[in-house]
Design an enzyme around this catalytic site. Structure first.
Site, PDB file in Angstrom:
ATOM      1  N   VAL A  81       5.774   8.416   1.763  1.00  0.00           N
ATOM      2  CA  VAL A  81       4.945   8.572   2.959  1.00  0.00           C
ATOM      3  C   VAL A  81       5.605   9.589   3.875  1.00  0.00           C
ATOM      4  O   VAL A  81       6.832   9.599   4.011  1.00  0.00           O
ATOM      5  CB  VAL A  81       4.761   7.214   3.677  1.00  0.00           C
ATOM      6  CG1 VAL A  81       6.074   6.692   4.250  1.00  0.00           C
ATOM      7  CG2 VAL A  81       3.695   7.286   4.756  1.00  0.00           C
ATOM      8  N   GLN A 111       0.820  -1.213   0.000  1.00  0.00           N
ATOM      9  CA  GLN A 111       0.000   0.000   0.000  1.00  0.00           C
ATOM     10  C   GLN A 111       0.854   1.263   0.000  1.00  0.00           C
ATOM     11  O   GLN A 111       0.755   2.078  -0.900  1.00  0.00           O
ATOM     12  CB  GLN A 111      -0.956   0.007   1.188  1.00  0.00           C
ATOM     13  CG  GLN A 111      -2.051   1.050   1.066  1.00  0.00           C
ATOM     14  CD  GLN A 111      -3.276   0.711   1.903  1.00  0.00           C
ATOM     15  OE1 GLN A 111      -3.430  -0.399   2.395  1.00  0.00           O
ATOM     16  NE2 GLN A 111      -4.165   1.667   2.060  1.00  0.00           N
ATOM     17  N   ASP A 112       1.692   1.439   1.022  1.00  0.00           N
ATOM     18  CA  ASP A 112       2.618   2.571   1.022  1.00  0.00           C
ATOM     19  C   ASP A 112       3.840   2.192   1.843  1.00  0.00           C
ATOM     20  O   ASP A 112       3.841   1.180   2.544  1.00  0.00           O
ATOM     21  CB  ASP A 112       1.958   3.865   1.513  1.00  0.00           C
ATOM     22  CG  ASP A 112       1.590   3.850   2.985  1.00  0.00           C
ATOM     23  OD1 ASP A 112       1.466   2.762   3.572  1.00  0.00           O
ATOM     24  OD2 ASP A 112       1.419   4.948   3.549  1.00  0.00           O
ATOM     25  N   PRO A 113       4.918   2.982   1.765  1.00  0.00           N
ATOM     26  CA  PRO A 113       6.156   2.612   2.456  1.00  0.00           C
ATOM     27  C   PRO A 113       5.986   2.610   3.974  1.00  0.00           C
ATOM     28  O   PRO A 113       5.093   3.254   4.526  1.00  0.00           O
ATOM     29  CB  PRO A 113       7.142   3.710   2.015  1.00  0.00           C
ATOM     30  CG  PRO A 113       6.563   4.282   0.758  1.00  0.00           C
ATOM     31  CD  PRO A 113       5.082   4.188   0.932  1.00  0.00           C
ATOM     32  N   ASN A 115      -0.184   6.185   5.121  1.00  0.00           N
ATOM     33  CA  ASN A 115      -1.093   6.625   4.048  1.00  0.00           C
ATOM     34  C   ASN A 115      -1.178   8.139   3.926  1.00  0.00           C
ATOM     35  O   ASN A 115      -2.147   8.667   3.360  1.00  0.00           O
ATOM     36  CB  ASN A 115      -2.501   6.036   4.237  1.00  0.00           C
ATOM     37  CG  ASN A 115      -2.511   4.527   4.138  1.00  0.00           C
ATOM     38  OD1 ASN A 115      -1.909   3.958   3.232  1.00  0.00           O
ATOM     39  ND2 ASN A 115      -3.176   3.872   5.074  1.00  0.00           N
TER      40      ASN A 115
END
Length: 217
Positions: free
Chosen positions: A123, A61-63, A129
């Site tokens: 991020v 999804q994100d780092p 997020n």
């Protein structure tokens, strides 16, 4: 920015001048606060796994948003950094599926054609997020669309509801999808554990006449 073949293919799925918008976003983000991963690693996934060699996608999804964790590859952290909870569970499932792997850095997967891509490539520190919905999704959706156009089979490993939504872009019948709940502590016992994504991926690749991934390397 990214491997040149990736760059040309991705551009065909984006509005004109979108790369310029990304660069402007990065300039603003990295000068106004602490952002992960280091800027030179934002496009690392596309730099270390060329399009023509990509045979597996693991979509995050994100780092990671903690210090020194994010390195531009989904779920991976540098070797000297303790494994975050999702990675602990990935390695636990790998141990149950194929065998134990002690390394936290997943770069050796990337070098074997496993694209470790996050849907958001940056991020803000401490804000999970925090860059969602700002710039990255059209870009990383374009990466999936590029992979969908490949003539050779790709195994798409989609963990969790967010990643599974990307199935809409995978329409080429040559490709394969392996999906399960996310490896996070909140959902890992709802079907991630026991899903055997690693052996299933290799079984698919070998059936397609391709070399499996050495997941323990």
């Amino acid at each position: 920015m990214a491997h040149s073949i990736w760059h040309e293919k991705i551009k065909s799925f984006l509005p004109e001048h979108y790369y310029g918008r990304i660069n402007h976003f990065l300039d603003e983000a990295y000068t106004s606060g602490l952002v992960y991963p280091p800027r030179e690693n934002v496009f690392k996934a596309l730099q270390v796994t060329p399009l023509e060699e990509t045979k597996v996608l693991i979509l995050g999804q994100d780092p990671y948003h903690g210090p020194k964790q994010a390195q531009g590859l989904s779920f991976s952290v540098p070797e000297e950094i303790s494994a975050p909870p999702s990675l602990i569970n990935i390695l636990k499932e790998l141990a149950d599926d194929i065998g134990p792997r002690d390394h936290h850095d997943l770069s050796t997967w990337a070098s074997q054609g496993v694209l470790l891509l996050n849907a958001c490539l940056t991020v803000p520190a401490g804000q999970a997020n925090g860059h969602a919905g700002l710039i990255w999704e059209p870009f990383t959706d374009a990466v999936i669309k590029v992979l969908n156009e490949k003539d050779s089979p790709v195994v798409f490993i989609l963990w969790g509801a967010y990643a599974r939504k990307k199935k809409a872009f995978i329409t080429n019948p040559k490709h394969h999808i392996i999906e399960s709940p996310h490896p996070s502590p909140l959902s890992s016992y709802r079907g991630f554990f026991g899903s055997k994504p690693f052996s299933r991926t290799n079984a698919i690749l070998e059936k397609e006449g391709m070399t499996g991934v050495d997941w323990l390397k």
